[in-house]
Write an enzyme that holds these catalytic residues in place. Structure first.
Site, short mmCIF file in Angstrom:
data_model
loop_
_atom_site.label_atom_id
_atom_site.label_comp_id
_atom_site.label_asym_id
_atom_site.label_seq_id
_atom_site.Cartn_x
_atom_site.Cartn_y
_atom_site.Cartn_z
N TRP A 76 0.82 -1.20 0.00
CA TRP A 76 0.00 0.00 0.00
C TRP A 76 0.86 1.26 0.00
O TRP A 76 1.93 1.30 0.59
CB TRP A 76 -0.91 0.02 1.23
CG TRP A 76 -2.05 -0.95 1.12
CD1 TRP A 76 -2.10 -2.22 1.61
CD2 TRP A 76 -3.30 -0.74 0.45
NE1 TRP A 76 -3.30 -2.81 1.30
CE2 TRP A 76 -4.06 -1.92 0.59
CE3 TRP A 76 -3.85 0.34 -0.24
CZ2 TRP A 76 -5.35 -2.05 0.06
CZ3 TRP A 76 -5.13 0.21 -0.77
CH2 TRP A 76 -5.87 -0.97 -0.62
N CYS A 77 0.34 2.30 -0.64
CA CYS A 77 0.91 3.65 -0.58
C CYS A 77 2.31 3.74 -1.18
O CYS A 77 3.11 4.58 -0.79
CB CYS A 77 0.91 4.18 0.86
SG CYS A 77 -0.73 4.15 1.61
N HIS A 81 13.20 -2.73 5.84
CA HIS A 81 11.98 -3.45 5.46
C HIS A 81 11.81 -3.57 3.94
O HIS A 81 10.84 -4.15 3.47
CB HIS A 81 10.79 -2.69 6.07
CG HIS A 81 9.43 -3.17 5.71
ND1 HIS A 81 9.01 -4.46 5.87
CD2 HIS A 81 8.36 -2.49 5.18
CE1 HIS A 81 7.74 -4.58 5.47
NE2 HIS A 81 7.34 -3.40 5.05
#
EC number: 1.13.11.48
Length: 276
Positions: free
Chosen positions: A36-37, A251
């Protein structure tokens, strides 16, 4: 380079952009699924690793891309439909889906709907495999709050960087993901929270596939020994599951260690080519 591969198409009355290098190779196509995003830019370094040898496709979700915009609500079920429609429009039969973070919900449902003949394997990157812990649950709550969503993103950025001054990742967070506003971040909090509520955890969702097939989790975070243990325990209980620690600083292994991620993608793609 990746923007030269950018195309647009109409998918269920939504204009979506996507990357397709249109490489003519002996399958499978590599389908890179963003979370997402963020958008295709999260994969620009990984695409460089794969570009010469594979057809690489990256769908941008509704409201995502170089010009993010507000759109009606949607979830991972709609993302699956959009991805399959793009593949159908492009005439892609066999593909290897690869996801980052909570793009994993899309990947597992995509495996379910596409079936093992069309999608024989899958690779998930840096996905939180356990049920949300309090800190992450709080982050999701903040993302849903129109007054505090930026606080939520800043907290997540700190976790994802893990104290490292990784320039490529910082650029992605502060320049590329910063393009997205509350419409997208708030939706991400709602959809991710709902996905855990529906499925319990990513591991439970994978185990519930009608037809299981090889899935590998490659990750750098979290770094706690207990996190590796749950991956190891799950692999012992489910022979079709495997995992590998990439040892990257953040990440975002597709950005900071794309060469290491590409090794696993090549391995799985080769196995598909060999009918495994």
């Amino acid at each position: 380079m990746t923007d030269t591969y950018l195309h647009e198409t109409l998918v269920f009355d939504n204009k979506l952009s996507y990357i397709d290098n249109q490489r003519d190779t002996d399958g499978p196509a590599i389908l890179l699924l963003p979370g997402w995003c963020h958008d295709h830019r999260v994969y620009k370094y990984l695409i460089q690793e794969l570009d010469a040898d594979f057809r690489v496709i990256v769908p941008n979700w509704r409201g995502h891309g170089l010009s993010p915009c507000e759109v009606p609500d949607f979830g991972y079920q709609e993302q699956v439909k959009d991805a399959l429609e793009i593949l159908d429009q492009l005439g892609v039969e066999t593909f290897l889906p690869v996801s980052h973070s909570h793009g994993g919900w899309v990947l597992v449902e995509l495996l379910e709907q596409a079936g093992p003949e069309r999608a024989p394997r899958g690779i998930i990157m840096d996905w939180l495999m356990w049920a949300p812990k309090p800190d992450f649950a709080k982050s999701l709550t903040l993302l849903k709050d129109p007054e505090r969503w930026r606080e939520g993103t800043h907290g997540l950025f700190d976790v994802w960087l893990d104290g490292h001054d990784e320039k490529r990742v910082r650029h992605h967070l502060l320049e590329e993901m910063a393009d997205y506003g509350y419409d997208c971040w708030g939706r991400s909090g709602r959809v991710i929270e709902d996905a855990y509520g529906r499925n319990g955890s990513p591991m439970q969702m994978m185990a519930n596939l009608t037809k299981t097939r090889p899935i590998r989790h490659i990750f750098s975070q979290p770094t706690e020994p207990e996190y590796e243990k749950i991956n190891s325990d799950f692999a012992e209980q489910h022979p079709w599951f495997s995992y590998a620690k990439l040892g990257g600083p953040t990440h975002f292994p597709a950005i900071d260690v794309p060469d290491r991620a590409a090794v696993h993608i090549r391995e799985f793609a080769t196995a598909i080519r060999q009918g495994q």
